[in-house]
Design a protein around this motif. Structure first.
Motif, PDB file in Angstrom:
ATOM      1  N   ALA A   1     -65.478  39.082 -26.606  1.00 57.73           N
ATOM      2  CA  ALA A   1     -64.582  38.753 -27.714  1.00 57.73           C
ATOM      3  C   ALA A   1     -63.774  39.957 -28.175  1.00 57.73           C
ATOM      4  O   ALA A   1     -64.198  41.113 -28.021  1.00 57.73           O
ATOM      5  N   ASP A   2     -62.637  39.688 -28.748  1.00 61.36           N
ATOM      6  CA  ASP A   2     -61.740  40.698 -29.315  1.00 61.36           C
ATOM      7  C   ASP A   2     -62.517  41.599 -30.286  1.00 61.36           C
ATOM      8  O   ASP A   2     -63.090  41.112 -31.260  1.00 61.36           O
ATOM      9  N   PRO A   3     -62.527  42.919 -30.044  1.00 60.43           N
ATOM     10  CA  PRO A   3     -63.252  43.818 -30.947  1.00 60.43           C
ATOM     11  C   PRO A   3     -62.459  44.208 -32.192  1.00 60.43           C
ATOM     12  O   PRO A   3     -62.936  45.023 -32.986  1.00 60.43           O
ATOM     13  N   GLY A   4     -61.270  43.659 -32.367  1.00 59.76           N
ATOM     14  CA  GLY A   4     -60.479  43.964 -33.556  1.00 59.76           C
ATOM     15  C   GLY A   4     -59.149  44.608 -33.262  1.00 59.76           C
ATOM     16  O   GLY A   4     -58.612  45.337 -34.099  1.00 59.76           O
ATOM     17  N   THR A   5     -58.562  44.348 -32.101  1.00 65.40           N
ATOM     18  CA  THR A   5     -57.276  44.941 -31.760  1.00 65.40           C
ATOM     19  C   THR A   5     -56.132  44.169 -32.398  1.00 65.40           C
ATOM     20  O   THR A   5     -56.262  42.994 -32.752  1.00 65.40           O
ATOM     21  N   ARG A   6     -54.994  44.854 -32.551  1.00 65.34           N
ATOM     22  CA  ARG A   6     -53.774  44.195 -33.008  1.00 65.34           C
ATOM     23  C   ARG A   6     -52.892  43.768 -31.844  1.00 65.34           C
ATOM     24  O   ARG A   6     -51.874  43.102 -32.047  1.00 65.34           O
ATOM     25  N   LEU A   7     -53.269  44.145 -30.626  1.00 62.30           N
ATOM     26  CA  LEU A   7     -52.549  43.671 -29.453  1.00 62.30           C
ATOM     27  C   LEU A   7     -52.921  42.218 -29.174  1.00 62.30           C
ATOM     28  O   LEU A   7     -54.022  41.772 -29.518  1.00 62.30           O
ATOM     29  N   PRO A   8     -52.045  41.453 -28.532  1.00 66.61           N
ATOM     30  CA  PRO A   8     -52.456  40.132 -28.061  1.00 66.61           C
ATOM     31  C   PRO A   8     -53.677  40.281 -27.144  1.00 66.61           C
ATOM     32  O   PRO A   8     -53.680  41.128 -26.254  1.00 66.61           O
ATOM     33  N   TYR A   9     -54.710  39.462 -27.393  1.00 66.00           N
ATOM     34  CA  TYR A   9     -55.988  39.628 -26.681  1.00 66.00           C
ATOM     35  C   TYR A   9     -56.364  38.310 -26.014  1.00 66.00           C
ATOM     36  O   TYR A   9     -56.475  37.278 -26.666  1.00 66.00           O
ATOM     37  N   HIS A  10     -56.563  38.350 -24.694  1.00 63.04           N
ATOM     38  CA  HIS A  10     -56.907  37.170 -23.903  1.00 63.04           C
ATOM     39  C   HIS A  10     -58.369  37.279 -23.472  1.00 63.04           C
ATOM     40  O   HIS A  10     -58.690  38.018 -22.550  1.00 63.04           O
ATOM     41  N   GLN A  11     -59.244  36.558 -24.171  1.00 61.25           N
ATOM     42  CA  GLN A  11     -60.644  36.503 -23.760  1.00 61.25           C
ATOM     43  C   GLN A  11     -60.816  35.399 -22.730  1.00 61.25           C
ATOM     44  O   GLN A  11     -60.342  34.271 -22.925  1.00 61.25           O
ATOM     45  N   SER A  12     -61.466  35.723 -21.628  1.00 56.88           N
ATOM     46  CA  SER A  12     -61.627  34.735 -20.570  1.00 56.88           C
ATOM     47  C   SER A  12     -62.821  35.090 -19.698  1.00 56.88           C
ATOM     48  O   SER A  12     -63.047  36.278 -19.394  1.00 56.88           O
ATOM     49  N   PRO A  13     -63.576  34.082 -19.232  1.00 57.35           N
ATOM     50  CA  PRO A  13     -64.637  34.357 -18.258  1.00 57.35           C
ATOM     51  C   PRO A  13     -64.091  34.826 -16.923  1.00 57.35           C
ATOM     52  O   PRO A  13     -64.841  35.353 -16.091  1.00 57.35           O
ATOM     53  N   ASP A  14     -62.779  34.670 -16.713  1.00 58.22           N
ATOM     54  CA  ASP A  14     -62.176  35.114 -15.457  1.00 58.22           C
ATOM     55  C   ASP A  14     -62.154  36.632 -15.322  1.00 58.22           C
ATOM     56  O   ASP A  14     -61.853  37.154 -14.247  1.00 58.22           O
TER      57      ASP A  14
END
Length: 286
Positions: free
Chosen positions: A179-192
């Motif tokens: 999961a996103d650790p708190g960035t301001r960048l767009p963050y794509h979480q994926s099992p891939d």
């Protein structure tokens, strides 16, 4: 951010490969695009076909005066539990170690600059310093140990050459298995982002892509790091990322400890137009 445009003719391919390259898994070289794999294509996650690098106008102009940045820039880096090799915040009037040609390639609007300096042109070891421009100057909280590609650096990167590309590149997109650790960048979480197998020194690659920041070498900004679109063609490689250190050299990416990449993710601010300046010390001093 585009580096200096490469010479058009393709270099001759090597006739020998380090034996250790055979242990990289297909998940790293093919199924995922991290660390230099360059084939295939993926859908546009954000729908933004942003430019890969700076315009010529941006490359030639420097800001007349530094702008104020949000407070706590160094504090966000200092929050990382991992070791810093230098303690306390430092302020620099200019970015150290960068020569006139390198500085000219840094866009005028870049207020965050991550400098990755290799020990030498053929070394897989480097150090990383994250700077933010404030009214006082360029502020940093010290440097971190990092790793780059097995055979060092190149100003003309090709897929599978086992070298990291030298240049100035944007930092616009992030992602990872976790999961996103708190960035301001767009963050794509994926099992891939999940991978496995072993690296060049027999180390596990299992957690290498838990967190990544895409380095805009031969990619389209505004898309997931998993996107395999290559504006310069597949032969020029791609999928160059910041990612979690797995304990050995990379295929082309820059790796650091998990604590440090999480701190870097929280530090980067798209409003400040962050870039990475990366290469061996001699190349960056030009």
């Amino acid at each position: 951010m585009n580096p200096v445009r490469p010479v058009a003719p393709r270099r001759s391919r090597r006739t020998a490969r380090p034996l250790a390259a055979a242990v990289l898994t297909a998940a790293v070289l093919g199924g995922l695009c991290g660390c230099g794999s360059g084939d295939g294509a993926a859908p546009d996650r954000a729908g933004a076909a942003a430019a890969v690098g700076p315009t010529e106008d941006q490359a030639d102009k420097r800001p007349a005066a530094p702008a104020a940045a949000p407070e706590g820039a160094a504090a966000r880096l200092r929050g990382a539990p991992g070791p810093l090799e230098a303690a306390g915040s430092l302020v620099r009037r200019q970015l150290p170690g960068l020569g006139p040609s390198t500085l000219a390639a840094v866009p005028a609007n870049a207020r965050q600059v991550v400098v990755v300096t290799g020990e030498d042109a053929d070394s897989p070891r480097s150090r990383l310093v994250a700077y933010q421009q404030t009214e006082a100057g360029w502020v940093t909280d010290g440097h971190w140990r990092a790793r780059n590609a097995l055979e060092g650096w190149t100003r003309e990167h090709y897929d599978d050459d086992l070298r990291s590309p030298v240049g100035v590149f944007g930092l616009t997109d992030a992602g990872g298995r976790l999961a996103d650790p708190g960035t301001r960048l767009p963050y794509h979480q994926s099992p891939d982002f999940a991978t496995g197998g072993t690296g060049f020194e027999g180390e596990s690659l299992e957690h290498a892509f838990d967190y990544v920041v895409a380095i805009n070498y031969n990619r389209v900004a505004g898309r997931s790091p998993l996107d395999k679109g290559r504006p310069w063609g597949d032969a020029r490689g791609g999928g160059i990322w910041f990612h979690v250190d797995h304990g050995g050299p990379t295929h082309g990416c820059v790796a650091m400890s998990e604590d440090h990449i999480k701190a870097l993710l929280r530090f980067l601010d798209p409003a400040l137009h962050p870039v990475v300046v990366m290469g061996d010390a001699a190349s960056l001093a030009r």
